[in-house]
Scaffold this motif. Structure first.
Motif, short mmCIF file in Angstrom:
data_model
loop_
_atom_site.label_atom_id
_atom_site.label_comp_id
_atom_site.label_asym_id
_atom_site.label_seq_id
_atom_site.Cartn_x
_atom_site.Cartn_y
_atom_site.Cartn_z
N SER A 75 0.82 -1.21 0.00
CA SER A 75 0.00 0.00 0.00
C SER A 75 0.86 1.27 0.00
N ARG A 76 2.11 1.12 0.36
CA ARG A 76 2.99 2.27 0.37
C ARG A 76 3.32 2.70 -1.06
N GLU A 77 3.55 3.96 -1.20
CA GLU A 77 3.87 4.49 -2.52
C GLU A 77 5.38 4.59 -2.74
N HIS A 78 6.16 4.14 -1.74
CA HIS A 78 7.62 4.23 -1.88
C HIS A 78 8.11 3.22 -2.92
N PRO A 79 8.89 3.63 -3.87
CA PRO A 79 9.39 2.71 -4.90
C PRO A 79 10.45 1.78 -4.33
N GLU A 80 10.70 0.69 -5.01
CA GLU A 80 11.75 -0.23 -4.60
C GLU A 80 13.12 0.44 -4.69
N LYS A 81 14.00 0.05 -3.79
CA LYS A 81 15.36 0.58 -3.81
C LYS A 81 16.31 -0.47 -3.29
#
Length: 241
Positions: A75-81
């Motif tokens: 649900s988070r909008e943080h992209p993969e890193k």
């Protein structure tokens, strides 16, 4: 008179008195069940809180927003890193998350705590390292013998993690019981038996230890004294006040 209905939970047909049916309609109830257990089972799911990500019902989780940790992450909008420790790509829980797992976080912490990163770091000095380097001087001064019973050096074999290892039958004892004070005048060589006698006695039977270490250290060669003084200078910051 009874009317034929179908249970919304088990989908089985059942008969219900018409007066109960009409009464339910007047109250605005349009769902019917063959028994009380099926009614409760359906309401538990129908009225359950739904996951904010996948929208499935969560019976018994009235305070949860997500049905699983994966839904919370997705649900988070943080992209993969990439993980700053192992380099694997992952979806962080927050913008401040830099490690993919607790294992990587612990490993990075261990690296940061080495050397100057550790608040207790003292330029590579410690009283245990001081003791390790002073120990051979005590063996040399006391001639590899217990100063009480004259028992000579004899290696003792024992098992450590399933592997044979050796240690000395002689112990370098601290006169003031302070492991941080590794001055040569505070150290003396004892065998296991004499060491135990000293510690188990209410009053030590060897009150002459301090005088012996002072005189024995004074009678050593200038090279021995120079080494002892050099170690004291290097490790003076670890000496107990």
């Amino acid at each position: 008179m009874k009317i034929l209905l179908r249970c919304l939970w088990c989908n089985e047909e059942f008969l219900k008195p018409r007066y109960e049916y009409n009464k339910a309609l007047r109250r605005g109830h349009f769902s019917f069940y063959c028994c009380k257990d099926h009614s409760q089972a359906h309401h538990a799911v129908k009225n359950a809180r739904r996951c904010q990500h996948c929208d499935i019902a969560m019976p018994g989780k009235r305070n949860n927003k997500f049905c699983s940790m994966q839904c919370r992450i997705d649900s988070r909008e943080h992209p993969e890193k990439p993980c700053t420790m192992c380099g694997l790509f992952f979806r962080p829980l927050s913008s401040r998350t830099v490690y993919c797992s607790r294992v990587c976080a612990d490993k990075a912490h261990s690296i940061r705590m080495l050397g100057w990163g550790n608040s207790h770091y003292k330029d590579g000095t410690s009283y245990s390292k001081w003791f390790k380097e002073t120990r051979p001087l005590i063996f040399e001064r006391d001639k590899d013998c217990c100063v009480v019973c004259s028992a000579g050096f004899k290696p003792v074999t024992f098992m450590r993690n399933g592997v044979p290892a050796q240690r000395s039958n002689l112990i370098v004892h601290h006169l003031d019981e302070n492991p941080a004070n590794n001055r040569v005048e505070n150290l003396i060589l004892l065998c296991y038996t004499c060491h135990a006698v000293h510690h188990k006695s209410t009053e030590t039977p060897y009150p002459w230890f301090a005088e012996y270490t002072r005189q024995a250290s004074e009678s050593m060669t200038s090279k021995w004294k120079e080494t002892a003084t050099s170690l004291l200078t290097v490790y003076s910051s670890t000496t107990a006040s």
